[in-house]
Scaffold this active site. Sequence first.
Site, short mmCIF file in Angstrom:
data_model
loop_
_atom_site.label_atom_id
_atom_site.label_comp_id
_atom_site.label_asym_id
_atom_site.label_seq_id
_atom_site.Cartn_x
_atom_site.Cartn_y
_atom_site.Cartn_z
N GLU A 1 -5.56 -0.19 5.89
CA GLU A 1 -4.28 0.15 5.26
C GLU A 1 -4.44 1.25 4.23
OE1 GLU A 1 -1.06 0.00 2.26
OE2 GLU A 1 -3.19 -0.40 1.96
N ASP B 1 -8.67 -4.56 3.87
CA ASP B 1 -9.52 -3.49 3.34
C ASP B 1 -9.21 -3.18 1.88
OD1 ASP B 1 -7.01 -2.44 4.28
OD2 ASP B 1 -7.81 -0.42 4.13
#
Length: 367
Positions: free
Chosen positions: A140, A86
């Site tokens: 994350e 991400d």
Amino acid sequence: MTGSHTADAPAPAAAPVLDLTASGGELTAALVDIPSVSGDERLLADAVEAALRSLPHLTVDRDGDAVIARTNLGRSERVVLAGHLDTVPIADNLPSRVDGDLLWGCGTSDMKAGVAVQLRIAATVPDPNRDLTFVFYDCEEVEAVRNGLGRLARIHPDWLAADFAVLMEPSNAQVEGGCQGTMRATVSTTGHRSHSARSWLGDNAIHKAAPVLQRLADYVPRLVDIDGLEYHEGLNAVSIEGGVAGNVIPDACTVTVNFRFAPDRSEAEAEAHIREVFDGYQVVVTDSAPGALPGLSHPAAAAFIAATGATPQAKFGWTDVARFSALGVPAVNYGPGDPNLAHTREEHCSLAAVDECEKRIRDWLQD
């Protein structure tokens, strides 16, 4: 009678095809051009999964938008290469573009350059000297409760079992060992509210916070040597809240402190230290995350450091290496990106650094 009609839902977008024979820089650009803001990693996870399943020397598992691939060669050691898929929200910095040696775009540095290195190693090192586990995970960049690596640690800890782990976070291709722990706590004072024109009838809680601030100003942090790395601790006020109105003596004040502690302390020991520093005050821990020991004495870590040719440094800050440490797996941060460019509109990475990082890891796995 006229029957009702429900339109068919649009078919999900097909995953783009990733060419793992492309250079590390070209592969980074391809990854960057697949948007994957936290919570919307599905298309990129699909592409990564498809690319890994095409490699016969790997077994592949998936949980949500986390993809895990392994070699099973019966080696005496297993190491993990891990990276998150991400990015932070896009800031008018897609699609990617190349300018000389620099690749610009959202996620280039943090951390799709590192993910590209993972994929290149997965594709081109089918017979490593250590068994490999490749971990690509989601979420994350958002609150810890959504973190994909944390989810895997809870649900599938066996997938993360290893002797050593490398988290491909941006580190300018320098080895950063372990990480600090972090803890936030509130230190509160109380008083008695009164009209400020008759202040002697009150007891000013903000004034009573002065000794708290003085203890912080006088605080001497530890410098701790672990595996030859020097970790700097720090205990600092990060906010102060108090006051009712411009004509009222306040009856409450709260100082929020942040303790960055060396990884030789447990969270319980860190909390005990905060309470010792602020003995006599009400202390409430509001947030905490453990540190991670670097584990540089492990043979796999020593070989990794030798292959990178870098002088290890202590990691100042918290990263997901702590999740591996909690599982008993020593870990370091090592990736081609520049951490100072993470989350910026001007995010970019060096194509040469991507290639160099890949080469060093390849040398480590083929010595």
